[in-house]
Write a protein that holds these residues in place. Structure first.
Motif, PDB file in Angstrom:
ATOM      1  N   LYS A 371       0.652  -1.288  -0.070  1.00  0.00           N
ATOM      2  CA  LYS A 371      -0.115  -0.006   0.025  1.00  0.00           C
ATOM      3  C   LYS A 371       0.968   1.371  -0.158  1.00  0.00           C
ATOM      4  O   LYS A 371       0.526   2.367  -0.468  1.00  0.00           O
ATOM      5  CB  LYS A 371      -1.118   0.046   1.067  1.00  0.00           C
ATOM      6  N   ALA A 372       2.041   1.211   0.619  1.00  0.00           N
ATOM      7  CA  ALA A 372       2.861   2.422   0.700  1.00  0.00           C
ATOM      8  C   ALA A 372       3.202   2.954  -0.564  1.00  0.00           C
ATOM      9  O   ALA A 372       3.340   4.304  -0.986  1.00  0.00           O
ATOM     10  CB  ALA A 372       4.060   2.293   1.438  1.00  0.00           C
ATOM     11  N   ASP A 379       0.058   9.471  -1.068  1.00  0.00           N
ATOM     12  CA  ASP A 379       0.913  10.736  -1.948  1.00  0.00           C
ATOM     13  C   ASP A 379       0.073  12.131  -1.421  1.00  0.00           C
ATOM     14  O   ASP A 379       0.860  13.097  -1.927  1.00  0.00           O
ATOM     15  CB  ASP A 379       0.579  10.566  -3.555  1.00  0.00           C
ATOM     16  N   TRP A 380      -0.899  12.164  -0.606  1.00  0.00           N
ATOM     17  CA  TRP A 380      -1.569  13.432  -0.290  1.00  0.00           C
ATOM     18  C   TRP A 380      -1.468  13.452   1.377  1.00  0.00           C
ATOM     19  O   TRP A 380      -1.694  12.530   2.019  1.00  0.00           O
ATOM     20  CB  TRP A 380      -2.829  13.301  -0.585  1.00  0.00           C
ATOM     21  N   TRP A 388      -5.394  19.667   0.370  1.00  0.00           N
ATOM     22  CA  TRP A 388      -4.493  18.512   0.557  1.00  0.00           C
ATOM     23  C   TRP A 388      -3.312  18.638  -0.355  1.00  0.00           C
ATOM     24  O   TRP A 388      -3.500  19.060  -1.727  1.00  0.00           O
ATOM     25  CB  TRP A 388      -5.388  17.230   0.049  1.00  0.00           C
ATOM     26  N   TRP A 389      -2.394  18.503  -0.008  1.00  0.00           N
ATOM     27  CA  TRP A 389      -0.873  18.775  -0.730  1.00  0.00           C
ATOM     28  C   TRP A 389      -0.202  17.438  -1.434  1.00  0.00           C
ATOM     29  O   TRP A 389      -0.102  16.358  -0.445  1.00  0.00           O
ATOM     30  CB  TRP A 389       0.014  19.454   0.186  1.00  0.00           C
ATOM     31  N   ASN A 390       0.070  17.477  -2.524  1.00  0.00           N
ATOM     32  CA  ASN A 390       0.987  16.030  -2.818  1.00  0.00           C
ATOM     33  C   ASN A 390       2.406  16.154  -2.212  1.00  0.00           C
ATOM     34  O   ASN A 390       2.965  17.522  -2.088  1.00  0.00           O
ATOM     35  CB  ASN A 390       1.080  16.269  -4.291  1.00  0.00           C
ATOM     36  N   LEU A 508     -13.327  13.576  -4.143  1.00  0.00           N
ATOM     37  CA  LEU A 508     -12.475  13.140  -5.366  1.00  0.00           C
ATOM     38  C   LEU A 508     -11.480  12.300  -5.075  1.00  0.00           C
ATOM     39  O   LEU A 508     -10.963  12.351  -4.222  1.00  0.00           O
ATOM     40  CB  LEU A 508     -11.816  14.498  -6.189  1.00  0.00           C
ATOM     41  N   PRO A 509     -11.865  11.065  -5.393  1.00  0.00           N
ATOM     42  CA  PRO A 509     -11.045   9.706  -4.867  1.00  0.00           C
ATOM     43  C   PRO A 509      -9.432  10.149  -5.357  1.00  0.00           C
ATOM     44  O   PRO A 509      -9.128  10.571  -6.530  1.00  0.00           O
ATOM     45  CB  PRO A 509     -11.562   8.619  -5.527  1.00  0.00           C
ATOM     46  N   THR A 510      -8.543   9.801  -4.376  1.00  0.00           N
ATOM     47  CA  THR A 510      -7.140   9.965  -4.852  1.00  0.00           C
ATOM     48  C   THR A 510      -6.794   8.908  -5.937  1.00  0.00           C
ATOM     49  O   THR A 510      -5.917   9.356  -6.648  1.00  0.00           O
ATOM     50  CB  THR A 510      -6.104   9.677  -3.595  1.00  0.00           C
TER      51      THR A 510
END
Length: 927
Positions: A371-372, A379-380, A388-390, A508-510
């Motif tokens: 998962k990582a 990523d967020w 939310w920041w990348n 909005l799904p990642t």
């Protein structure tokens, strides 16, 4: 003849004869098609104009006798006109037709231009300032002229992709024209698309030519991209504007070892089966490497690229439209993958970086151990005010896109920000969108640091609706559902590296968000590894575990030091992140014979790891971690950073992915593994730029290696780079262990090899990790020649086996030889006795004790690249190591890089192409 260069003055008589006649006199001669003209279309057919009295015309967008367009054929000339309210205007001057009386034509009508092609030659292009959608298509003829096979084809912008994710029995849209073509799976026991990064490609075998095509005859104005891995010498390429087996355009690229040196990259025009080389330049390919071909094809020009490097540019290509294809010639094997064909007319149509966002096999995201790197939620990071920041940093051109979900009765907003200072969303470019509750429309606006740049509203035909904001050099582009709805030129682009997102009403799904950039490489190897270069070893998608062979990722093995380089060279600040692990043994008992060495090199030249900074994790036989600068350790070894309990029964190791992270900020470099700081170094004289490599140290059987699940690189800018040098291998590798030399005669008192006329059986056996051995007539300790021993690439074992067969080491116990060796060559002398190797220290330093016993040190060695002489008392050393024997058979003698040292990776010595010389090798009686 290319018609665009054959311009003639306007011919008034031609227009009078064909157009300016009473409408009633011509109307009954028109033959109409049933279709009405759409917004964009092609009209094709064959015009027969046998003599001066014959005249023909093709009419389109005809609404009445005072409003239409026409292409006119008459007595060796062609013209184009537009009639508006009864007024006739030439669209371009009348031009000469090709020779003959039959003319195959294509009239291409687009929203802003008209293009006419006759017999594959471009006749003219005209801008269309006014044109109404609708009207009929028809034809007329005077005298013996005819227009046959007239048809209209509605066209849309091209978009076609194929990653060949299908079974070996399926060919998809591809049609074989010549040669052998098939879908090919990876070399693993059970290729499984559900558990593999990229299990299939399209494979060709070309004894002569092999061509496979896809698409439609009317495709034009496209960007065509394909990846290819030629497995052998010959030629590979792509086909453009394919009409039939005798008429097409091709880019053909010959291998570096072909006879086409300096002109290996060729553009072919094939017309009626006859080849014409329109352009020929550049160097050839190296087999067993992946490349990406990109061609930007328009009516007036073809520009082709290999790995983003310009390979050719030709004007006025023939045909101006047609199918796409894949090409191979005299090549016994080539793999093709990741085909894309999309609309392209100008640089504004260059693909968004989001097009190269990596695919992730869905099953990977479901696995807890993956998962990582596989789940985009990681990523967020949440900031203030629900932004939310990348977590990446995007230097240079960047893009942020998302698939907006159906609002389903809720007014939903989404704000996309890029080139911002992290934590300050209003410091960048922000695209704001609002979806109407009924899902019928989307309102959007673009701002620069809060200052409005533009806005609009679009109807939404279906959900989800893809929305993207990106910077392309100085241009900002906003697209919705694939259409560019807003563009803005910013003469002073923002330099922030942060990307952020904020939504209300609908989450909005990642999985449906893409943050990409031109200075960002993110590779899950679900596509062909065209951004990487196989420096050493074999790199391909294969199984990680012997016990579960259907799970597969890209891996490097079959080398003492598998190395995978980035093709890009970078400079400035950067962050590298790689998710890696050891490859389980693929032969013999299940386990790990050499765990650790999950290593990274940065700022290197693409040849030698020893030219940059190297970060070693769980190295030195899994006892410590450390760091090198140009082959010299520059930071204290971390003796606490190593792997524990490294066996296949420990699931914490056996299934784990290690996160290796290297960061450069200014002149400071830091190295983490799993968020633990391993080492750091501040360089007072930093290496300015270079390539990056992922690598490991393998076992002596080459059955293990390094597995990479994902590699990500954020960097400030690209740097200049040199081409990768070819690996210098003479022939197919032999097996030295199967080569048994005749024993030395029992009564022999000496054995001497002076290399006067031959190499006398000395060999590196042409192995990629061994040495190239040859007779050298330019230098010698005595006589006219010596033995030259040269590295085939970088690192490796640099082994050269002597031509001496088995002998009694206690009887022939004195060894003398002459050598000429530079300081950068690191080798020791090895004897094989009773199946075990023993080492004498030569220039390679003390042999690590856990590898093989040491018999001592060759005294007074001088590595100054001058001829010197050495003496070794083999007999005494063997008696000390193996006492109580009357004889000891020495099966082999060789010189080799010391085991378990980083010389075998080219760090600290044994760099690319290093060489040394040997002469007057002699074994004599110990008495």
């Amino acid at each position: 003849m290319n018609g665009v260069t054959q311009l003639l003055p306007s011919v008034a008589a031609l227009l009078v004869c064909l157009v300016l006649v009473p409408a009633a006199a011509q109307q009954d001669k028109y033959v109409w098609q049933e279709e009405m003209c759409p917004r964009q279309f092609n009209v094709s057919g064959v015009a027969h104009v046998p003599d001066a009295a014959a005249k023909a015309q093709v009419i389109f967008n005809y609404t009445d006798e005072k409003n239409y367009f026409a292409i006119l054929f008459r007595d060796r000339e062609i013209a184009a006109i537009q009639v508006v309210r009864g007024k006739t205007t030439p669209l371009w001057p009348a031009r000469k037709l090709p020779s003959g009386s039959d003319f195959t034509f294509v009239i291409k009508v687009r929203k802003d231009r008209l293009t006419t092609v006759v017999n594959g030659n471009l006749m003219g292009i005209a801008a269309l300032k006014t044109r109404s959608v609708g009207g009929r298509v028809g034809k007329s003829a005077v005298g013996s002229a005819t227009v046959e096979q007239l048809r209209m084809q509605e066209v849309e912008p091209v978009y076609f992709t194929d990653d060949f994710m299908r079974t070996e029995e399926e060919s998809g849209e591809w049609k074989t024209v010549s040669g052998e073509w098939r879908t090919k799976s990876i070399e693993t026991a059970n290729p499984d698309p559900v558990r593999s990064a990229n299990p299939f490609s399209y494979y060709s075998i070309a004894k002569n030519k092999a061509i496979a095509v896809a698409g439609r005859w009317f495709w034009d104005s496209y960007l065509y991209r394909a990846s290819v891995k030629p497995e052998a010498p010959g030629a590979v390429g792509v086909v453009l504007y394919y009409q039939d087996p005798r008429n097409y355009v091709a880019f053909r690229w010959w291998s570096a070892d072909s006879s086409h040196t300096g002109r290996a990259r060729q553009v072919l025009y094939v017309r009626e089966g006859v080849e014409h080389v329109a352009s020929a330049t550049g160097s050839g390919y190296q087999a067993k490497q992946w490349y990406r071909f990109t061609v930007k094809a328009t009516d007036t020009q073809l520009r082709g690229f290999v790995d983003d490097e310009l390979a050719f540019a030709v004007e006025a290509p023939p045909f101006c439209g047609g199918k796409i294809g894949l090409y191979a010639e005299q090549c016994t094997g080539a793999a093709f993958d990741d085909v894309l064909c999309s609309h392209w007319e100008s640089p504004a149509d260059d693909p968004s970086p989001c097009l190269d966002a990596p695919r992730i096999t869905p099953q990977f995201a479901k696995e807890d151990t993956m998962k990582a790197w596989a789940n985009p939620d990681y990523d967020w990071q949440q900031g203030e005010d629900d932004w939310w920041w990348n977590r990446g940093e995007f230097w240079g051109d960047a893009a942020l896109a998302g698939d907006l979900p159906n609002p389903e009765g809720v007014t939903a907003t989404a704000a996309f920000t890029l080139h911002a200072v992290k934590g300050k969303p209003n410091s960048g470019y922000t695209l704001s969108t609002e979806s109407s509750a009924d899902g019928s429309a989307l309102v959007y606006s673009l701002a620069r640091q809060g200052t409005p740049l533009g806005k609009g509203k679009v109807a939404v035909g279906g959900w989800p609706a893809k929305v993207e904001v990106r910077r392309h050099e100085k241009m900002l582009l906003v697209s919705i559902a694939g259409d560019c709805v807003l563009s803005y030129v910013d003469s002073h682009p923002l330099s922030g590296t942060g990307s952020a997102l904020k939504t209300t009403g609908k989450r909005l799904p990642t999985q449906q968000i893409q943050a990409m950039g031109a200075c960002y490489l993110d590779d899950t190897f679900s596509s062909a590894p065209v951004n990487w270069w196989q420096g050493k070893g074999k790199w391909e998608v294969t199984s990680r575990w012997q016990c579960s062979p259907d799970w597969s990722w890209i891996a490097g093995w079959r080398s003492v030091a598998p190395i995978l380089w980035t093709k890009r060279a970078i400079s400035g600040d950067f962050t590298l992140e790689a998710y890696v692990c050891n490859k389980m043994e693929q032969d013999g008992p299940m386990g790990y014979t050499h765990p650790g060495d999950l290593n990274v090199t940065v700022c290197a030249d693409g040849r030698d790891l020893g030219s940059g900074y190297s970060f070693v994790y769980a190295g030195w036989n899994n006892t410590a971690s450390g760091m090198f600068r140009k082959g010299v350790e520059c930071a204290p070894r971390n003796t606490k950073a190593y792997l524990q309990n490294t066996n296949n029964r420990n699931m914490g190791f056996h299934r784990k992915w290690f996160v290796v992270r290297v960061e450069r900020r200014g002149n400071r470099l830091r190295h983490w593994v799993d968020d633990a700081l391993i080492s750091e170094f501040t360089d007072p004289s930093p290496i300015p730029s270079g390539r990056i490599a992922l690598w490991t140290i393998g076992n002596e059987q080459f059955t293990n290696g390094l597995v990479i699940a994902r590699a990500r690189l954020w960097y400030e800018r690209e740097a200049g780079k040199q081409p990768f040098p070819p690996n210098h291998i003479l022939a197919e590798a032999e097996e030295p262990w199967n080569d048994r030399r005749a024993p030395v005669a029992p009564d022999a008192s000496s054995v001497k090899h002076d290399f006067a006329t031959s190499t006398q059986g000395w060999s590196g056996y042409d192995r990629p990790d061994g040495a190239i051995v040859s007779l050298d007539t330019t230098t010698a300790a005595s006589g006219n020649s010596s033995l030259r021993i040269e590295n085939t690439g970088t690192g490796g074992d640099l082994t050269v086996w002597s031509g001496v067969g088995p002998f009694d080491g206690l009887k022939l116990g004195k060894l003398r030889f002459a050598y000429r060796i530079p300081a950068e060559v690191k080798v020791n002398l090895f004897l094989q006795v009773e199946g075990r190797y023993y080492a004498f220290e030569f220039t390679g330093g003390l042999q690590p004790p856990e590898t093989c016993p040491s018999l001592g040190k060759i005294e007074k060695v001088q590595a100054d690249n001058q001829w010197r002489r050495a003496e070794v008392d083999l007999g005494s050393a063997l008696r000390r190591a193996l006492p109580g024997r009357n004889s000891l058979q020495v099966d082999r003698i060789c010189f080799s890089a010391p085991l378990a040292t980083y010389y075998r990776a080219g760090i600290g010595g044994n760099g690319w192409g290093t060489k040394w010389y040997l002469d007057d090798f002699e074994l004599t009686s110990a008495k």
